[in-house]
Design a protein around this motif. Structure first.
Motif, PDB file in Angstrom:
ATOM      1  N   THR A 263      -4.380 -41.666 -27.774  1.00 66.27           N
ATOM      2  CA  THR A 263      -3.445 -42.271 -28.720  1.00 66.27           C
ATOM      3  C   THR A 263      -2.047 -41.664 -28.526  1.00 66.27           C
ATOM      4  O   THR A 263      -1.918 -40.542 -28.017  1.00 66.27           O
ATOM      5  CB  THR A 263      -3.879 -41.995 -30.175  1.00 66.27           C
ATOM      6  N   PRO A 264      -1.028 -42.373 -28.966  1.00 64.56           N
ATOM      7  CA  PRO A 264       0.342 -41.849 -28.838  1.00 64.56           C
ATOM      8  C   PRO A 264       0.569 -40.567 -29.647  1.00 64.56           C
ATOM      9  O   PRO A 264       1.531 -39.851 -29.407  1.00 64.56           O
ATOM     10  CB  PRO A 264       1.215 -42.982 -29.387  1.00 64.56           C
ATOM     11  N   GLU A 265      -0.327 -40.291 -30.606  1.00 66.37           N
ATOM     12  CA  GLU A 265      -0.161 -39.080 -31.432  1.00 66.37           C
ATOM     13  C   GLU A 265      -0.676 -37.824 -30.726  1.00 66.37           C
ATOM     14  O   GLU A 265      -0.499 -36.713 -31.206  1.00 66.37           O
ATOM     15  CB  GLU A 265      -0.911 -39.222 -32.762  1.00 66.37           C
TER      16      GLU A 265
ATOM     17  N   ASP B  97       3.971 -41.466 -20.800  1.00 66.84           N
ATOM     18  CA  ASP B  97       4.951 -42.441 -21.289  1.00 66.84           C
ATOM     19  C   ASP B  97       4.270 -43.783 -21.567  1.00 66.84           C
ATOM     20  O   ASP B  97       4.538 -44.429 -22.586  1.00 66.84           O
ATOM     21  CB  ASP B  97       6.055 -42.674 -20.244  1.00 66.84           C
ATOM     22  N   LEU B  98       3.380 -44.166 -20.647  1.00 65.76           N
ATOM     23  CA  LEU B  98       2.695 -45.468 -20.793  1.00 65.76           C
ATOM     24  C   LEU B  98       1.821 -45.482 -22.043  1.00 65.76           C
ATOM     25  O   LEU B  98       1.702 -46.498 -22.720  1.00 65.76           O
ATOM     26  CB  LEU B  98       1.847 -45.768 -19.550  1.00 65.76           C
ATOM     27  N   ILE B  99       1.225 -44.326 -22.349  1.00 65.40           N
ATOM     28  CA  ILE B  99       0.394 -44.237 -23.556  1.00 65.40           C
ATOM     29  C   ILE B  99       1.278 -44.227 -24.801  1.00 65.40           C
ATOM     30  O   ILE B  99       0.839 -44.595 -25.894  1.00 65.40           O
ATOM     31  CB  ILE B  99      -0.483 -42.968 -23.506  1.00 65.40           C
ATOM     32  N   GLY B 100       2.527 -43.794 -24.615  1.00 66.61           N
ATOM     33  CA  GLY B 100       3.446 -43.750 -25.751  1.00 66.61           C
ATOM     34  C   GLY B 100       3.550 -42.380 -26.398  1.00 66.61           C
ATOM     35  O   GLY B 100       4.027 -42.255 -27.529  1.00 66.61           O
TER      36      GLY B 100
ATOM     37  N   PRO C 238       5.389 -39.276 -27.250  1.00 71.83           N
ATOM     38  CA  PRO C 238       6.802 -38.890 -27.182  1.00 71.83           C
ATOM     39  C   PRO C 238       6.971 -37.598 -26.368  1.00 71.83           C
ATOM     40  O   PRO C 238       6.107 -36.720 -26.417  1.00 71.83           O
ATOM     41  CB  PRO C 238       7.199 -38.649 -28.645  1.00 71.83           C
ATOM     42  N   ARG C 239       8.073 -37.503 -25.643  1.00 71.41           N
ATOM     43  CA  ARG C 239       8.260 -36.364 -24.741  1.00 71.41           C
ATOM     44  C   ARG C 239       8.433 -35.034 -25.477  1.00 71.41           C
ATOM     45  O   ARG C 239       8.249 -33.969 -24.884  1.00 71.41           O
ATOM     46  CB  ARG C 239       9.414 -36.641 -23.789  1.00 71.41           C
TER      47      ARG C 239
END
Lengths: 280, 342
Positions: free
Chosen positions: A205-207, A227-230, A232-233
């Motif tokens: 997940t993005p989290e 990045d594709l998963i989302g 954040p950097r």
């Protein structure tokens, strides 16, 4: 100029402490795994991701990340790759010998920020050594974290480190462990391909908080997947290797633009270093 | 603190009394140039020097400084600082010492530098002759020199000595000083202001403006490779720089092969191997591989990176790098003015 602080009362930041080699095991043809205990009997207190300067008088010092968790207080692990004069001399040592350490040094992983979160660790080659400190930490305090996913890649099966750990993680239900090699051999039945081939094997997940440690080329490709998963950097943490000669932010060798890896790092968020041209 | 006056004829006796009491280092002639060295006699002191070959930093951080000694029993301290006076330092070098004071003290307090620094009384002196590449009047003008204990200015018939600390005040005891008159104090101020008018080179912009534009030029690879195209990667610009302080650490054995020392040596970020790491099996990674990348790092260090910590640029305008560079490409004035004009 502050004349209040008289020099005789001040500790020399270059003075190391003696540690005894409790165990020494040749992990791969070039890497030796040392288990050390401080000579004075005191525990080495550190955070996963921090480093020590490991030294031998007459040869010098090298920066090494802790390869064990501070939750295991009786000893600590360091893995030394034979690359130069100092590391080759240290790798001739065996159980009972003394080495000299300065540390802990630098900034480790932000444990408070990782607690309660899903954590993905992506380790390449010798990058498993400093991340093993965090891996053990999470496993020792498993209920403080969410999901725990671990990716490990090496060039060839014979270069895998911590084989006992790997055997344990493969069957464990408290870590989702995936491994790969760039090139297999007759015995290898697992995944073959670069580290990024492991990403399709698991739902992320993005989290998720991601920790990445590997050779310089590794980061660009792994971050692209994240990045594709989302993710954040700011939530991607990298553990950087440099020639940290002094370890105390003075000698200049480990500088990336205006950052000193030895004191500002070696762990950085990717957001913090992505625009520094000298970082990767 | 007091401001005092000593007649020219009495300076020699003042210096002789100080030399009798404590080691004194100052500018002395070395062939056609000048170096900071221990004074054997008052006559050796050359307050008319323009610039010294190496900055006075070598007294706190020598080119080879032992950090510890070791033998079979383990390590032992190697630090043996000696009380001394450093006499005749130009204000730009005092500013550079202020910077290394901050940088060695911050975060991890480095006693190996600080102890030598704390045992040194610094007497600054006015600039009587200006070197051919100096630009100290136009760089970091917002930062004033701090780390000196007294300031000596040559005026008509003698010298004005302004004590800035107790240690500076204590030096008055060595000579026939009397309180300076208003006229003498005014003349000293005029003498020091006049030296600023004589710099042969000049930055055309202020610190913040330069920092912003140089930082913005970071990714202009063509610019940096062009600036560095004649660079020999020798590191001379680093070696002579009063604000450079990078070092390498090396262990050496004594002839008994049982004892030795861990020593730090001046290092230079312009040299090829400075940011190189070994990856094993013969592989290496050099994080500043090209002369352009190394040249850029030096200019960024001097004009941008350290400004927040130092309150100004890490360059004091001594012009030593410009004069030391074989290819004559190191001059910060030319580099910065070119970037500012682009």
């Amino acid at each position: 100029m502050n004349h209040q602080c008289h020099w005789t009362e001040v500790e020399n930041i270059f003075m190391p402490r003696e540690a005894t080699i409790v165990r020494a095991e040749q992990a791969t043809p070039t890497e030796k795994h040392f288990t050390l205990a401080m000579k004075d009997g005191r525990a080495m207190e550190f955070q996963p991701g921090q480093i020590v300067e490991l030294g031998l008088f007459g040869y010098g010092e090298i920066p090494i990340g802790f390869a064990s968790s501070p939750t295991r207080t009786e000893s600590f692990d360091l893995v030394v790759r034979s690359v130069g004069r100092v590391s080759k001399a240290i790798n001739r040592l065996t159980g009972g010998d003394s080495v000299w350490v300065r540390g802990p040094l630098g900034h480790g992983f932000d444990l408070a920020g990782l607690r309660g979160q899903d954590v993905l660790i992506v380790a390449g080659g010798i990058g498993l050594c400093p991340t093993r400190s965090l891996i053990q930490y999470i496993l020792d305090r498993r209920d403080e974290f969410g999901r725990f996913i671990l990716f490990y890649g090496t060039r060839e099966p014979c270069l895998q480190l911590f084989r006992d750990d790997l055997a344990c993680w493969r069957g464990a239900d408290d870590v989702e462990y995936f491994e790969t090699v760039d090139v297999g051999d007759d015995t290898w039945t697992g995944n073959v391909g670069v580290i990024t081939t492991l990403f399709p094997k698991v739902e992320l997940t993005p989290e998720t908080r991601a920790v990445v440690c590997g050779p310089p080329i590794f980061y660009r490709f792994v971050v692209r997947e994240l990045d594709l998963i989302g993710v954040p950097r700011e939530n991607v943490f990298v553990d950087l290797e440099r020639r940290m000669k002094c370890g105390v932010g003075k000698c200049g060798h480990c500088q990336i633009n205006d950052k000193y890896v030895c004191v500002d790092g070696p762990v950085f968020s990717f957001a913090e270093v992505q625009d520094l041209e000298e970082a990767f | 603190m007091t401001t005092s006056f000593i007649r020219s004829d009495d300076l020699t006796a003042f210096l002789a009394a100080m030399l009798e009491a404590t080691p004194v280092y100052g500018p002395v002639a070395k062939r056609s140039r000048f170096v900071f060295d221990r004074l054997e006699s008052p006559e050796e002191l050359r307050l008319d020097y323009d610039v010294t070959i190496l900055p006075p930093r070598k007294l706190f951080f020598s080119p080879a400084q032992d950090l510890l000694r070791f033998d079979e029993a383990g390590p032992a301290a190697a630090l043996e600082p000696v009380e001394k006076v450093l006499f005749g330092v130009h204000f730009y070098d005092v500013k550079a010492i202020d910077q290394t004071d901050v940088l060695f003290a911050e975060r991890n307090y480095d006693v190996n530098y600080m102890a030598h620094r704390q045992t040194t009384t610094i007497v600054a002196a006015n600039i009587q002759n200006v070197s051919g590449r100096a630009f100290f009047a136009s760089v970091g003008t917002e930062v004033r020199p701090k780390g000196h204990d007294a300031f000596l200015t040559a005026v008509d018939g003698g010298y004005v000595l302004e004590a800035r600390t107790e240690r500076g005040e204590a030096l008055l005891g060595y000579g026939a000083f009397r309180p300076a008159t208003e006229a003498e104090i005014d003349e000293a101020a005029r003498v020091n202001a006049a030296a600023l008018e004589r710099c042969p080179e000049k930055l055309e912009h202020g610190t913040a403006e330069i920092a912003a534009k140089v930082r913005a030029a970071f990714s202009d690879d063509d610019l940096w490779s062009d600036l560095a195209k004649d660079c020999f990667s020798c590191g001379s610009c680093n070696t002579v720089c009063p604000t450079c302080y990078c070092f390498d650490v090396e262990d050496t054995w004594n002839v008994d092969q049982a004892s030795g020392q861990r020593t730090r040596f001046w290092d230079a970020c312009l040299t090829e191997d400075f940011a190189k790491v070994s990856l094993g099996e013969g592989a290496t990674e050099n994080f500043r591989e090209t002369p352009g990348a190394r040249f850029r790092h030096r200019i960024m260090r001097k004009a941008v990176y350290l400004n927040p910590k130092l309150g100004g640029p890490a360059c004091v305008g001594c012009g030593r790098c410009s004069a030391a560079c074989t290819a004559d490409i190191a001059d910060p004035v030319r580099v910065i003015n070119r970037i500012m004009a682009s």
